[in-house]
Design an enzyme around this catalytic site. Structure first.
Site, short mmCIF file in Angstrom:
data_model
loop_
_atom_site.label_atom_id
_atom_site.label_comp_id
_atom_site.label_asym_id
_atom_site.label_seq_id
_atom_site.Cartn_x
_atom_site.Cartn_y
_atom_site.Cartn_z
NE ARG A 1 -25.75 10.33 13.16
CZ ARG A 1 -26.86 10.11 13.86
NH1 ARG A 1 -26.95 9.05 14.64
NH2 ARG A 1 -27.89 10.95 13.77
N GLY B 1 -4.63 -0.32 10.08
CA GLY B 1 -3.56 -0.87 10.92
C GLY B 1 -3.37 -2.37 10.81
CD GLU C 1 -7.57 -2.23 8.77
OE1 GLU C 1 -8.43 -1.87 7.95
OE2 GLU C 1 -6.39 -2.44 8.46
N GLY D 1 6.47 -2.83 3.06
CA GLY D 1 6.15 -3.34 4.38
C GLY D 1 6.48 -4.82 4.49
N GLY E 1 0.84 -1.21 0.00
CA GLY E 1 0.00 0.00 0.00
C GLY E 1 0.87 1.25 0.00
NE ARG F 1 -2.65 3.07 1.65
CZ ARG F 1 -3.17 1.95 1.14
NH1 ARG F 1 -3.52 0.97 1.95
NH2 ARG F 1 -3.33 1.80 -0.14
CB ILE G 1 -0.05 3.86 7.49
CG1 ILE G 1 -1.02 2.74 7.09
CG2 ILE G 1 0.19 4.81 6.33
CD1 ILE G 1 -2.46 3.23 6.91
CG ASP G 2 -0.68 -1.22 8.57
OD1 ASP G 2 -1.49 -0.29 8.49
OD2 ASP G 2 -0.64 -2.17 7.77
O1 F6P Z 1 -1.04 -1.99 5.15
C1 F6P Z 1 -1.56 -0.73 4.91
C2 F6P Z 1 -3.06 -0.77 4.85
O2 F6P Z 1 -3.54 0.55 4.68
C3 F6P Z 1 -3.73 -1.43 6.05
O3 F6P Z 1 -3.80 -0.59 7.17
C4 F6P Z 1 -5.07 -1.79 5.47
O4 F6P Z 1 -5.64 -2.88 6.14
C5 F6P Z 1 -4.74 -2.15 4.05
O5 F6P Z 1 -3.50 -1.54 3.74
C6 F6P Z 1 -5.77 -1.71 3.04
O6 F6P Z 1 -5.44 -2.22 1.80
P1 F6P Z 1 -6.05 -1.68 0.42
O7 F6P Z 1 -5.39 -0.36 0.12
O8 F6P Z 1 -5.68 -2.72 -0.55
O9 F6P Z 1 -7.50 -1.52 0.63
#
Ligand code: F6P
Length: 361
Positions: free
Chosen positions: A279, A184, A235, A116, A13, A288, A140-141
């Site tokens: 909400r 994350g 998440e 990563g 990502g 990101r 980012i994680d």
């Molecule tokens: O590993 C970075 C990340 O943004 C995670 O936090 C997230 O679960 C995943 O990538 C989302 O992936 P995509 O961009 O394929 O939806």
């Protein structure tokens, strides 16, 4: 070692700070080593398919503050498990030899793989096959082991913190429960960092499975005093005796599991069980996007320059890593044995608990 031709790819990502790294490899490579810099497009997918081009000084000028990556990226092109679409669906093949062939054809002295966990696994395998490869840890994680922090994390945490600050306005004005879901993957660093910085009342992270009753109790108690609650949910958070919530399984991805949905579930259950107006906001890819923070620009610049220095010293099969205050190199395999998760007994958790944050346990 004389560096004549250096390759760079960004995998997985995208995250803020990738361009800072590309710049801090390419500029000194061009200016001090007089090397040709080859940009591989869309991560390892581009290496398999031979989609590569020579970068010019102009390509890497004015990009330190730009999010994303000028090279493009992909989280679907693992050369060792390469997805190929055919009439009968997706076939997974081993395309690593083809990727290696492109590395040889382009006469690369070194390949910098910025990525990563998935990217480091692939880099490690290519290293074992004899490729001169150096890893640079991004995500980012912040879940990569063997480095104190990855670049990109600070920017994502800043976005999530700002979101919580903004949500607090409506939470307090309308006396609501505001649930915010962060990214994350299996690590709770973003939710924890942003939750603490934003003063979230409840933080739910994968490393501390939560009990629904404790969450209800905490928001009900807040409803009688402050009259609003902020619930920051990673998440990958899951209830004790429950499972993580999966949005999608995609065979083409390096990690087939795409997480997401726990925020909605937490919001629904709180509304149902407590009667409080609730909400949900899912931050998603907003975390990101955009410009990297100064911290990520600086860390990316340090990582890139030390990675190039390592290459010039003939150190391969390593990843640059921040250890305390210094950028050093460590064997790539040290980074991929396990994910770096939040230790439940860490000082940050202690600090959060001491100001009354509930983790639902
Ligand atoms: O590993 C970075 C990340 O943004 C995670 O936090 C997230 O679960 C995943 O990538 C989302 O992936 P995509 O961009 O394929 O939806």
């Amino acid at each position: 070692m004389q560096l004549k031709r250096v390759g760079i790819l960004t995998g997985g990502g995208d995250c803020p700070g990738l361009n800072a790294v590309i710049r801090s490899i390419a500029k000194p490579a061009m200016n001090y080593f007089n090397a040709t810099v080859i940009g591989i497009q869309d991560g390892f997918e581009g290496l398999v398919e031979g989609r590569m081009r020579i970068l010019t000084p102009l390509d890497v000028t004015g990009i330190i503050n730009v999010g994303g990556t000028i090279l493009g990226t992909s989280n679907k092109g693992d050369p060792f498990n390469y997805p190929v679409e055919g009439p009968t669906g997706i076939r997974i093949i081993d395309a690593s030899e083809q990727a290696f062939e492109n590395y040889r054809n382009w006469q690369l002295d070194v390949l910098f793989a910025v990525g990563g966990d998935g990217t480091m696994h692939i880099a490690h395998k290519f290293g074992k096959m004899g490729m001169n490869i150096i890893g640079i840890p991004k995500t980012i994680d912040n879940d990569l082991d063997a480095t104190d922090i990855t670049f990109g994390h600070d920017s994502a945490r800043a976005v999530a913190t700002e979101a919580i600050d903004r949500l607090q306005t409506t939470a307090s004005a309308h006396h609501r429960v505001m649930v915010v879901e962060t990214m994350g993957r299996y690590a709770g660093w973003i939710a924890l960092g942003a939750g603490v910085a934003g003063g979230a009342d409840i933080i739910l992270i994968p490393e501390i499975p939560f009990h629904w009753e404790n969450v209800y109790k905490a928001v009900l108690q807040r409803s009688k005093g402050a009259r609003f609650s902020i619930v920051c949910v990673a998440e990958g958070a899951k209830p004790a005796n429950g499972d993580i919530v999966v949005k999608e399984l995609d065979k083409k991805r390096t990690d087939p599991v795409r997480l997401g949905g726990i925020g909605e579930l937490v919001g629904e259950k709180i509304a149902q069980e407590t009667g409080l107006e609730t909400r949900v906001t899912v931050l998603g890819h907003v975390q990101r996007g955009g410009s990297p923070t100064p911290y990520d620009r600086i860390l990316g610049t340090r990582f890139g320059s030390i990675a190039l220095q390592a290459a010039s010293q003939g150190k391969f099969g390593v990843m640059v890593s921040l250890q305390r205050r210094e950028v050093v190199t460590v064997p790539i395999e040290d980074a991929i044995g396990k994910l770096r998760l939040v230790p439940p007994d860490s000082q940050l958790i202690f600090a959060a608990r001491s100001v009354g944050t509930c983790f639902g346990d």
